[in-house]
Design an enzyme around this catalytic site. Sequence first.
Site, PDB file in Angstrom:
ATOM      1  N   CYS A  20       0.809  -1.218   0.000  1.00  0.00           N
ATOM      2  CA  CYS A  20       0.000   0.000   0.000  1.00  0.00           C
ATOM      3  C   CYS A  20       0.840   1.264   0.000  1.00  0.00           C
ATOM      4  CB  CYS A  20      -0.945  -0.011   1.195  1.00  0.00           C
ATOM      5  SG  CYS A  20      -2.273  -1.229   1.037  1.00  0.00           S
ATOM      6  N   ASP A  75      -8.959  -3.644  -4.380  1.00  0.00           N
ATOM      7  CA  ASP A  75      -7.639  -3.248  -3.884  1.00  0.00           C
ATOM      8  C   ASP A  75      -6.582  -4.158  -4.501  1.00  0.00           C
ATOM      9  OD1 ASP A  75      -5.478  -2.256  -2.236  1.00  0.00           O
ATOM     10  OD2 ASP A  75      -6.993  -1.657  -0.785  1.00  0.00           O
ATOM     11  N   SER A 148      -6.826 -10.405 -15.960  1.00  0.00           N
ATOM     12  CA  SER A 148      -5.369 -10.307 -15.976  1.00  0.00           C
ATOM     13  C   SER A 148      -4.916  -9.484 -17.175  1.00  0.00           C
ATOM     14  CB  SER A 148      -4.731 -11.705 -16.030  1.00  0.00           C
ATOM     15  OG  SER A 148      -5.108 -12.367 -17.223  1.00  0.00           O
TER      16      SER A 148
END
Length: 337
Positions: A20, A75, A148
Amino acid sequence: MTPTRQAPVRLTQFAHGGGCACKIPPGELEDVVRGLAAPGGGGNAPLLVGLATGDDAAAVALPGPGGTAVLSTADFFTPVVDDPYDWGRIAAANALSDVYAMGGSPVLAVNLLAWPRDRLPFDLAREVLRGGLDVAAEAGCHVGGGHSVDDPEPKYGMAVTGIADPDRLLRNDAGRPGLPLSLTKPLGLGVLNNRHKATGERFEEAIATMTALNRDACAAALAAGARCATDVTGFGLLGHLHKLARASGVTAVLDTAAVPFLDGAREAVRDGYVPGGTRRNLEWVAPFTDFGTPDDDTRLLLADAQTSGGLLVAGEVPGAPVVGELVPLGEHSLVLR
């Protein structure tokens, strides 16, 4: 002739940042999204939580009897550790955390994978996906495929759908003066991950912390009657606490001596392993903060960019330290003591 043993791939060396800490800085991100909203509301179901308060997930109320809110979040990030299986577990736990931070239960996830197919073997990508699948299974959440792309830099995460009681959501704008603040995981993940990236040292406590689901903390917060929470990730404790205080119209007073830190975190700061994201977090909150007496290293740790950190709850959570309180709005949104 004895065959040459190939050195293991260090995934963190393929990323410009880790976990992050690679997020777009919060101030820059807010400038980008300011004023953006769907014309006329843009939906068939009432929006309970959207962009306005910068909460952890979006929430809509389903029509009909039963009172169910659907939560949606996504996320993903670059490698935070070298082990592909561990990275997958960490990324999945981090994505699922947004649902727990809203008081919900994850139901369905899809994978988000970016992979440098000409530079890294696909058996490593399989390990990443296996790690994500195992953590999702632990959470009781289906994984139904994903998307992907071929990318020069590896990235992995999940888009997650969850459900919650719309009358018991944990929101970042529901803080009220007089409520204590509880923190369910220790800080220091950013600096330890940065040290790992630089040196290859493995920090087992940090990995265990990042792979631990926030499911039990969510359940404990709801059982205690909490209505306000967020998770502590890329913007650090100070960044996420500032967002909570701002959304709630209160000031947060932080007892810095009560904040827990991982073993080795202070040493990592002392030795210079501070991510750029951590320094940007501290710079962002500075205009809104009375820093009081804590030293520079403590300030950096309080702003440290966490990956898959704990829940920050306005209320007492059994087993979690109380690290501060909310008070009526004053000159600053954050006061450190």
